[in-house]
Design an enzyme around this catalytic site. Structure first.
Site, PDB file in Angstrom:
ATOM      1  N   ASP A 304     -32.920 -20.409 -11.000  1.00 39.45           N
ATOM      2  CA  ASP A 304     -31.473 -21.015 -10.146  1.00 39.45           C
ATOM      3  C   ASP A 304     -30.607 -19.884 -10.123  1.00 39.45           C
ATOM      4  O   ASP A 304     -30.051 -19.436 -10.919  1.00 39.45           O
ATOM      5  CB  ASP A 304     -31.357 -22.054 -10.998  1.00 39.45           C
ATOM      6  CG  ASP A 304     -30.527 -23.237 -10.270  1.00 39.45           C
ATOM      7  OD1 ASP A 304     -29.708 -22.718  -9.108  1.00 39.45           O
ATOM      8  OD2 ASP A 304     -30.206 -24.440 -10.571  1.00 39.45           O
ATOM      9  N   ARG A 306     -27.467 -20.357  -8.448  1.00 40.77           N
ATOM     10  CA  ARG A 306     -26.373 -21.186  -8.091  1.00 40.77           C
ATOM     11  C   ARG A 306     -25.248 -20.854  -8.964  1.00 40.77           C
ATOM     12  O   ARG A 306     -25.312 -20.601 -10.371  1.00 40.77           O
ATOM     13  CB  ARG A 306     -26.748 -22.641  -7.911  1.00 40.77           C
ATOM     14  CG  ARG A 306     -27.244 -23.216  -6.822  1.00 40.77           C
ATOM     15  CD  ARG A 306     -27.632 -24.481  -6.843  1.00 40.77           C
ATOM     16  NE  ARG A 306     -28.516 -25.079  -7.727  1.00 40.77           N
ATOM     17  CZ  ARG A 306     -29.145 -26.242  -7.980  1.00 40.77           C
ATOM     18  NH1 ARG A 306     -28.705 -27.145  -7.010  1.00 40.77           N
ATOM     19  NH2 ARG A 306     -29.744 -26.459  -8.926  1.00 40.77           N
TER      20      ARG A 306
END
Length: 372
Positions: A304, A306
């Site tokens: 991930d 983000r």
């Protein structure tokens, strides 16, 4: 000519925005560290003509890959000792753009098989090479770069007009909590509630906008029912059955409407922060049998990418310090708490499961700890 006023000199955020735009165009940038300097260019948009020109000016480059991508591209005998840091490869002298793209693009792995043998550069770890990869990632390109070493004293052609950044200030900028400007807001009735208000926030570099949507009139003093949602064009707009994003978005807004108030934080971090093009590449790898985490790694990314700190910044700007968070993702809870936002309650959103995404949801639960 009088000196340029400081107010007209681009900040590090503005220069990084220029670097991102240049890299996406296939143009080089200049990256400097305490004892080294290099011309950096992204592999994905690079043409053979520009590769030849850069090689003619600066010599043979190093190819830099993430550890995840190198492990996927290399033969097992070479990839066994690859760490998670940047992997530096010395290419054949006349390697063409096809050779570099073969190593950068996971879409070619199945047909071509592992690449071997490769000449790895095993000198002392360089921060510059790690920053080069971070810059390419921030441009949402395949995480692979060419790095041409340039002597500190060498004169560079003025006509190249390369945007330059320093490693220390770049790392400092990436480490800092995001800074956002509130640029606009207006009332917006929606199906979930006829009293809504959309706020638009913008990064200081002007590249990205994020949104906060108030449903009803949430009370900033009390725990606000909130949803942190990352943009998903395929799920939110097209109704994709490969993920649960669209159903989660609609269920969260419906619950806020039923309770009379809530706050939707909508971040433009498509594909877990890797962009829509790379997300489609991940989908293609999934079609070949990889799960979502392994596909991300094969492409060269982390699970991930983000930055959930953006949502915490928005909450603080809206005066919200406590939330009841609609999420299955423990990383969102951890980030909010680390950023000083009190998560009074975590409320799972178990919606949207179907025959097309059941495996994807299982992987999210098993490998990422989602409450599914």
């Amino acid at each position: 000519m009088s000196p340029v006023p400081e107010s007209l000199r681009p900040s590090i955020a503005e220069r990084l925005s220029r670097v991102s735009a240049d890299l996406r165009l296939g143009l080089p940038c200049l990256v400097a560290d305490a004892g080294s300097r290099a011309v950096v260019v992204a592999i994905e948009p690079l043409t053979q003509e520009r590769l030849d020109a850069l090689r003619g000016m600066f010599g043979v480059p190093e190819l830099v890959l993430t550890g995840n991508r190198a492990r996927a591209a290399m033969a097992p005998v070479q990839s066994a000792d690859v760490t998670d840091g940047p992997v530096r490869i010395h290419p054949p002298k006349q390697a063409d753009i096809g050779w570099f793209m073969r190593l950068a693009d996971a879409g070619q792995d199945a047909a071509a098989g592992p690449v071997a043998p490769l000449h790895r550069v095993r000198s002392e770890e360089s921060r510059l090479h790690g920053v080069a990869l971070s810059l390419v990632k921030s441009a949402e390109l395949l995480p692979a770069a060419l790095v041409f070493d340039v002597a500190r004293t060498a004169d560079l052609p003025v006509e190249l007009a390369m945007t330059h950044v320093n490693v220390a200030e770049t790392l400092g900028h990436f480490a800092k909590a995001p800074v956002l400007s509130h640029v606009a807001a207006a009332g917006l009735p929606v199906e979930a509630h006829d009293a809504g208000r959309l706020h638009v926030f913008r990064d200081p570099d002007g590249r990205t906008e994020h949104y906060a949507f108030e449903i009803g009139t949430p009370d900033p003093a009390g725990p606000v029912l909130a949803r942190l949602h990352s943009a998903c064009f395929t799920g939110d707009v097209l109704g994709s059955l490969k993920c649960d994003c669209g159903p989660q978005l609609r269920a969260a807004m419906l619950r806020m409407g039923e309770e009379g108030a809530g706050l939707l934080l909508y971040l433009n971090q498509e594909g877990r922060g890797i962009g829509l093009a790379n997300k489609m590449r991940v989908y293609d790898l999934q079609a070949q049998g990889l799960d979502t985490v392994d596909a991300n790694h094969t492409l060269g990314f982390e699970d991930d990418e983000r930055d959930f700190r953006v949502a915490a910044v928005i909450l603080r700007q809206l005066g919200v310090g406590k939330v009841r968070l609609l999420t299955n993702n423990p990383a969102k809870v951890r980030t909010f708490r680390a950023q000083g936002i009190e998560v009074v309650e975590q409320l799972p959103l178990r919606v949207g499961k179907n025959i097309h995404n059941s495996g994807y949801l299982s992987v999210k639960a098993l490998k990422s700890g989602h409450a599914l």
